[in-house]
Design a protein around this motif. Structure first.
Motif, PDB file in Angstrom:
ATOM      1  N   LEU A  15      -1.298  -2.201 -23.160  1.00  0.00           N
ATOM      2  CA  LEU A  15      -0.023  -1.903 -23.810  1.00  0.00           C
ATOM      3  C   LEU A  15       0.555  -0.596 -23.267  1.00  0.00           C
ATOM      4  N   GLU A  18       1.789  -1.160 -19.707  1.00  0.00           N
ATOM      5  CA  GLU A  18       3.018  -1.954 -19.709  1.00  0.00           C
ATOM      6  C   GLU A  18       4.229  -1.067 -19.999  1.00  0.00           C
ATOM      7  N   TYR A  19       4.029  -0.092 -20.870  1.00  0.00           N
ATOM      8  CA  TYR A  19       5.122   0.817 -21.225  1.00  0.00           C
ATOM      9  C   TYR A  19       5.407   1.800 -20.091  1.00  0.00           C
ATOM     10  N   LYS A 219      11.005  -6.691 -25.656  1.00  0.00           N
ATOM     11  CA  LYS A 219      10.012  -7.551 -25.001  1.00  0.00           C
ATOM     12  C   LYS A 219       8.854  -7.880 -25.936  1.00  0.00           C
ATOM     13  N   ASN A 220       8.504  -6.942 -26.817  1.00  0.00           N
ATOM     14  CA  ASN A 220       7.353  -7.111 -27.709  1.00  0.00           C
ATOM     15  C   ASN A 220       7.783  -7.256 -29.167  1.00  0.00           C
ATOM     16  N   ASN A 223       5.574  -7.461 -32.453  1.00  0.00           N
ATOM     17  CA  ASN A 223       4.226  -6.972 -32.132  1.00  0.00           C
ATOM     18  C   ASN A 223       4.020  -5.632 -32.834  1.00  0.00           C
ATOM     19  N   ALA A 226       2.804  -2.687 -30.684  1.00  0.00           N
ATOM     20  CA  ALA A 226       3.858  -2.142 -29.828  1.00  0.00           C
ATOM     21  C   ALA A 226       4.787  -1.239 -30.631  1.00  0.00           C
TER      22      ALA A 226
END
Length: 257
Positions: A15, A18-19, A219-220, A223, A226
């Motif tokens: 995670l 990804e960020y 995108k998340n 979640n 996130a």
């Protein structure tokens, strides 16, 4: 501990990657600061070997390579960063002397006394400043340099809120004189120490996160992890703006004796 006050280390590494892969910089800094730190390094030539440890996608490495003679190896644990790093190398046509490799900073692939310069901007905390400068020293030639930026206290005392935040996030945070003493004890001549200016945080690190936050949350969507991560990032930025006179990043440059 509430969600807002989590340490970044409590979040899933995928995670986090990804960020941060969507940001040009993975930590506070600037091209000007990289060049300033490099100005204290003597005797580099086209045969010099340089390593940037914890290089991320290589924002600072590309600046380093464009302003220093020699061959540069960027090292990062995460393939997603090294893929982007090597794409950036090709875009800048530096592939004849710059490459990125996937490796852990506690298991570096260099030979003893092989390197002329070891660089690390905002990343040595992953192994710990004192451990890093001690363990990496063997890879440097005598007279070689280490240059790292590290979060540090500016004052002997500070408000409890920021003290607790950083002691949870990075217990090795310490004052500048104590960090310099650790460098000297590890077998380096302290060559230079300087504080990174505020814009390295506000303009170059936190400001780009505003748009990155929106894209990441879209995108998340739904979640919870996130959403908590973004809340954590925003809380960190809030604390910096509130307490920036008490702490910041500091560049430490030493020469191996």
């Amino acid at each position: 501990m509430n969600d807002e006050n989590k340490s970044i280390h409590e979040f899933d590494l995928e995670l986090i990657c990804e960020y941060f892969v969507n940001l040009e910089r993975q930590g506070p800094g600037s091209p000007e600061i990289t060049i300033k730190a490099l100005s204290f390094i003597d005797d580099l030539n086209d045969k010099s070997l340089i390593a940037d440890i914890g290089c991320g996608s290589g924002g600072q490495t590309m600046v380093l390579a464009q302003h220093a003679l020699g061959n540069v190896t960027g090292v990062d644990l995460f393939p997603i960063f090294i893929d982007l790093f090597n794409r950036n190398v090709e875009k800048l046509d530096l592939q004849n002397r710059v490459k990125g490799i996937v490796e852990s900073m506690d298991n570096l692939p260099f030979r003893n006394e092989e390197l002329d310069l070891m660089w690390s901007e905002g990343a040595i905390y992953n192994i710990g400043f004192e451990r890093g400068i001690n363990e990496w020293r063997k890879f440097l030639k005598t007279g070689g340099y280490i240059a790292v930026s590290e979060v540090s206290w500016f004052t002997e005392e500070r408000p409890a809120e920021i003290e607790e935040f950083w002691m949870d996030a990075y217990p090795e945070i310490d004052t500048i004189p104590n960090k310099v003493a650790q460098m000297q004890k590890a077998g380096y001549i302290p060559v230079a120490t300087f504080v990174l200016p505020e814009n390295c945080w506000t303009e170059n690190f936190y400001a780009p996160q505003v748009e990155a936050d929106k894209l990441f949350l879209e995108k998340n969507k739904g979640n919870k992890a996130a959403e908590e991560f973004i809340a954590n990032q925003r809380h960190e930025a809030h604390l910096y703006n509130k307490y920036k006179e008490y702490y910041g990043y500091v560049f430490y440059i030493g020469k191996k004796i």
